[in-house]
Design a protein around this motif. Structure first.
Motif, PDB file in Angstrom:
ATOM      1  N   GLN A 172       0.821  -1.227   0.000  1.00 45.66           N
ATOM      2  CA  GLN A 172       0.000   0.000   0.000  1.00 45.66           C
ATOM      3  C   GLN A 172       0.849   1.269   0.000  1.00 45.66           C
ATOM      4  N   ASP A 173       1.505   1.614   1.106  1.00 44.96           N
ATOM      5  CA  ASP A 173       2.307   2.843   1.197  1.00 44.96           C
ATOM      6  C   ASP A 173       3.196   2.737   2.435  1.00 44.96           C
ATOM      7  N   TYR A 174       4.391   3.336   2.365  1.00 46.20           N
ATOM      8  CA  TYR A 174       5.316   3.255   3.496  1.00 46.20           C
ATOM      9  C   TYR A 174       5.256   4.451   4.443  1.00 46.20           C
ATOM     10  N   SER A 175       4.433   5.444   4.155  1.00 45.72           N
ATOM     11  CA  SER A 175       4.344   6.617   5.029  1.00 45.72           C
ATOM     12  C   SER A 175       3.686   6.241   6.353  1.00 45.72           C
ATOM     13  N   PRO A 176       4.318   6.538   7.491  1.00 47.56           N
ATOM     14  CA  PRO A 176       3.704   6.236   8.797  1.00 47.56           C
ATOM     15  C   PRO A 176       2.338   6.902   8.972  1.00 47.56           C
ATOM     16  N   LYS A 177       2.180   8.135   8.475  1.00 50.06           N
ATOM     17  CA  LYS A 177       0.906   8.838   8.623  1.00 50.06           C
ATOM     18  C   LYS A 177      -0.195   8.160   7.815  1.00 50.06           C
ATOM     19  N   VAL A 178       0.134   7.763   6.602  1.00 47.61           N
ATOM     20  CA  VAL A 178      -0.836   7.063   5.765  1.00 47.61           C
ATOM     21  C   VAL A 178      -1.170   5.704   6.367  1.00 47.61           C
ATOM     22  N   GLN A 179      -0.147   4.969   6.804  1.00 45.55           N
ATOM     23  CA  GLN A 179      -0.373   3.655   7.395  1.00 45.55           C
ATOM     24  C   GLN A 179      -1.289   3.746   8.613  1.00 45.55           C
ATOM     25  N   GLU A 180      -1.086   4.768   9.419  1.00 50.08           N
ATOM     26  CA  GLU A 180      -1.932   4.943  10.598  1.00 50.08           C
ATOM     27  C   GLU A 180      -3.382   5.194  10.193  1.00 50.08           C
ATOM     28  N   ALA A 181      -3.578   6.019   9.147  1.00 48.69           N
ATOM     29  CA  ALA A 181      -4.934   6.363   8.704  1.00 48.69           C
ATOM     30  C   ALA A 181      -5.671   5.147   8.164  1.00 48.69           C
ATOM     31  N   ILE A 182      -4.956   4.266   7.440  1.00 53.41           N
ATOM     32  CA  ILE A 182      -5.607   3.095   6.843  1.00 53.41           C
ATOM     33  C   ILE A 182      -5.514   1.864   7.747  1.00 53.41           C
ATOM     34  N   HIS A 183      -4.931   2.046   8.932  1.00 56.32           N
ATOM     35  CA  HIS A 183      -4.824   0.972   9.922  1.00 56.32           C
ATOM     36  C   HIS A 183      -4.075  -0.229   9.366  1.00 56.32           C
ATOM     37  N   ARG A 184      -2.977   0.060   8.651  1.00 53.07           N
ATOM     38  CA  ARG A 184      -2.129  -1.003   8.099  1.00 53.07           C
ATOM     39  C   ARG A 184      -0.678  -0.609   8.358  1.00 53.07           C
ATOM     40  N   VAL A 185      -0.239  -0.779   9.595  1.00 55.53           N
ATOM     41  CA  VAL A 185       1.105  -0.370   9.984  1.00 55.53           C
ATOM     42  C   VAL A 185       2.062  -1.548   9.792  1.00 55.53           C
ATOM     43  N   GLN A 186       2.993  -1.389   8.856  1.00 56.34           N
ATOM     44  CA  GLN A 186       3.987  -2.428   8.602  1.00 56.34           C
ATOM     45  C   GLN A 186       5.259  -1.749   8.107  1.00 56.34           C
ATOM     46  N   LEU A 210       0.501  -1.794  -4.383  1.00 52.43           N
ATOM     47  CA  LEU A 210       0.580  -0.413  -3.919  1.00 52.43           C
ATOM     48  C   LEU A 210      -0.745   0.282  -4.222  1.00 52.43           C
ATOM     49  N   ILE A 211      -1.039   1.339  -3.480  1.00 57.93           N
ATOM     50  CA  ILE A 211      -2.273   2.096  -3.700  1.00 57.93           C
ATOM     51  C   ILE A 211      -1.945   3.580  -3.737  1.00 57.93           C
ATOM     52  N   TYR A 212      -2.513   4.280  -4.704  1.00 56.27           N
ATOM     53  CA  TYR A 212      -2.370   5.737  -4.735  1.00 56.27           C
ATOM     54  C   TYR A 212      -3.730   6.387  -4.466  1.00 56.27           C
ATOM     55  N   GLY A 213      -3.683   7.578  -3.900  1.00 57.52           N
ATOM     56  CA  GLY A 213      -4.916   8.283  -3.560  1.00 57.52           C
ATOM     57  C   GLY A 213      -5.396   8.006  -2.146  1.00 57.52           C
ATOM     58  N   LEU A 214      -4.531   7.450  -1.308  1.00 56.05           N
ATOM     59  CA  LEU A 214      -4.898   7.151   0.078  1.00 56.05           C
ATOM     60  C   LEU A 214      -4.984   8.431   0.911  1.00 56.05           C
ATOM     61  N   PRO A 215      -5.709   8.396   2.027  1.00 59.31           N
ATOM     62  CA  PRO A 215      -5.815   9.589   2.872  1.00 59.31           C
ATOM     63  C   PRO A 215      -4.443  10.059   3.351  1.00 59.31           C
ATOM     64  N   PHE A 216      -4.225  11.356   3.276  1.00 64.63           N
ATOM     65  CA  PHE A 216      -3.000  12.045   3.709  1.00 64.63           C
ATOM     66  C   PHE A 216      -1.798  11.750   2.811  1.00 64.63           C
ATOM     67  N   GLN A 217      -1.984  10.969   1.745  1.00 65.93           N
ATOM     68  CA  GLN A 217      -0.856  10.601   0.887  1.00 65.93           C
ATOM     69  C   GLN A 217      -0.404  11.801   0.055  1.00 65.93           C
ATOM     70  N   THR A 218       0.890  12.044   0.035  1.00 68.15           N
ATOM     71  CA  THR A 218       1.470  13.145  -0.734  1.00 68.15           C
ATOM     72  C   THR A 218       2.316  12.582  -1.869  1.00 68.15           C
ATOM     73  N   LEU A 219       2.733  13.477  -2.759  1.00 66.98           N
ATOM     74  CA  LEU A 219       3.616  13.074  -3.845  1.00 66.98           C
ATOM     75  C   LEU A 219       4.918  12.524  -3.289  1.00 66.98           C
ATOM     76  N   GLU A 220       5.428  13.130  -2.228  1.00 68.17           N
ATOM     77  CA  GLU A 220       6.664  12.651  -1.605  1.00 68.17           C
ATOM     78  C   GLU A 220       6.487  11.229  -1.068  1.00 68.17           C
ATOM     79  N   ASP A 221       5.301  10.926  -0.535  1.00 70.46           N
ATOM     80  CA  ASP A 221       5.026   9.573  -0.038  1.00 70.46           C
ATOM     81  C   ASP A 221       5.087   8.554  -1.166  1.00 70.46           C
ATOM     82  N   VAL A 222       4.469   8.896  -2.301  1.00 68.59           N
ATOM     83  CA  VAL A 222       4.451   7.972  -3.435  1.00 68.59           C
ATOM     84  C   VAL A 222       5.868   7.755  -3.962  1.00 68.59           C
TER      85      VAL A 222
END
Length: 453
Positions: A172-186, A210-222
């Motif tokens: 999905q995404d490696y950003s801690p903020k995004v992971q917290e929002a989607i409840h998938r912390v890894q 991987l997923i794009y367009g997730l909550p709080f996801q930024t270009l830097e995150d992608v």
């Protein structure tokens, strides 16, 4: 991509893993008897020549991921594993009882839920129970979805020993903020660990989702996620668009606000930049939202015009008959669709009564079969034609409705064919919608689908 094109074509639309799409199935005329007839017909036509596919739904997860639209049951009680496997094997036995002859299996895919919620020993019991009543087709392919946090080396080794050679890890995404929002912390460490294990054991196709367009996801995150992904060199990957549909998925997508989710051109930019980064690493775009290295079977299938798409997504090989086992699974006989009961309780009850646990479906008309082929061609090959048996009465009306897309240089049309241009690739779902006669004839009164862009 211009902002004006995004604004014009970013509308709710199906992802077309089937035609007709599930909301347009004709449940009123569907019956289990008719479904079995189409199932037996398809089995007789295809089993000996190509074999059948099995999708096995393993619904249990220890925690809820808020991006997920799959049918799942959240629990930490692993005693649910044994009765569920017993139920799936009983369902398989019910199907085997109506096969005209011994089935030949071409594909098995374990999806979920979280397949690696189950112990390696229980997965072995499941697969051995399936294979005890079947032969294997030449070039068979077994695959499964693994959660990086709970996939053990024992899982990977056991399934490899059973014939699995492809594994897909949900990143999905490696950003801690995004992971917290989607409840998938890894952590990246966990993903790297299971990827390296799989490669050491001998898996020939390792995939990352991987997923794009997730909550709080930024270009830097992608960019960061793609760079980390590139360092692990998975053979293929899916780069899915997040489907923000809280009115369908309920509380699972209410842990953040609508304004926290990237939209329109902001969201599309995430994909376009990610695609460019993947291209630099040698990944080729395949169909919609999928990428593969030149060495992967998905790329070979795409180049040879053999790519297939069904409820499991894109596949490097085609079978006419796909049987869905387990709660909520969907089966596809080519001539008809059937979905299993969506709750465990109803699924178990039907099996206790020695019934195949189908609760709804659709038998395709002759017109449905033609439209299905067109949409499959567009989704897999980005082109279709009506020169050899695929003409239908409303074709002129469909092509007229595509005039605006033709003017925008998203498609090319000849007397007998239609092709999606490079510029038009992001709008493949919109092109398919023009061919979707059931959608055209009965526009939904409420939003049923995610946005196309």
């Amino acid at each position: 991509m211009s902002t004006s094109l995004i604004q014009k074509y970013n509308v709710p639309g199906p992802r077309y893993t089937s035609y007709p799409t599930v909301p347009y199935w004709n449940d009123e005329t569907f019956s289990s008897k008719e479904w079995k007839n189409t199932f037996v017909k398809s089995f007789s036509e295809s089993n000996l020549s190509e074999g059948i596919s099995l999708y096995i739904h393993l619904p249990f997860c220890e925690s809820l991921c808020t991006f997920c639209g799959c049918h799942k049951r959240i629990t930490k009680r692993h005693e649910v594993e044994h009765p569920y496997i017993d139920a799936v094997l009983k369902e398989w036995n019910l199907y085997c009882a109506i096969f005209p002859n011994k089935p030949k299996i071409k594909e098995i895919h374990l999806g979920g839920g979280t397949p690696t919620f189950f112990s390696p020993e229980n997965l072995e019991r499941l697969i051995n129970g399936i294979l005890a009543k079947a032969d294997l087709a030449d070039g068979y392919e077994f695959s499964f979805e693994g959660h990086p946090n709970n996939t053990t080396r024992e899982h990977l080794q056991k399934l490899f020993d059973l014939g699995f050679r492809r594994v897909s890890f949900g990143v999905q995404d490696y950003s801690p903020k995004v992971q917290e929002a989607i409840h998938r912390v890894q952590s990246f460490h966990n993903v790297a660990k299971v990827t390296f294990w799989a490669r050491e054991i001998g898996y020939t196709s390792i995939s990352h989702d991987l997923i794009y367009g997730l909550p709080f996801q930024t270009l830097e995150d992608v960019v960061d996620t793609i760079e980390k992904t590139k360092s692990l060199s998975p053979d293929r990957l899916a780069f899915y668009s997040y489907a923000h549909v809280p009115w369908i998925k309920g509380n699972g997508q209410r842990g953040f606000k609508d304004e926290d989710v990237p939209k329109d051109e902001e969201k599309r930019k995430l994909y376009e930049i990610g695609k460019q980064l993947l291209a630099f690493k040698g990944y080729k775009e395949i169909g919609m939202d999928h990428f593969a290295l030149r060495t992967d079977s998905l790329y070979h299938s795409f180049k040879q015009n053999k790519l297939h798409r069904n409820f499991m997504g894109y596949s490097s090989s085609k079978t006419q008959l796909m049987i869905g086992l387990g709660v909520s699974s969907i089966s596809d006989s080519w001539y008809g669709f059937a979905q299993n009961e969506k709750t465990l309780e109803d699924y178990y009850t039907r099996l206790d009564n020695n019934e195949i646990p189908v609760f709804k479906g659709h038998i395709l008309t002759d017109e449905d079969l033609i439209i299905r082929k067109h949409i499959l061609n567009l989704m897999c090959h980005l082109k279709t034609d009506w020169s050899s048996g695929l003409y239908f009465e409303q074709l002129a009306e469909v092509l007229f409705s595509l005039e605006e897309m033709l003017h925008d240089e998203l498609i090319e049309i000849t007397d007998t064919s239609l092709k999606i241009t490079e510029k038009g690739k992001p709008f493949v779902r919109n092109v398919c919608m023009a061919f979707d006669l059931r959608l055209r004839e009965n526009q939904p009164q409420r939003q049923l689908f995610s946005m196309t862009i």
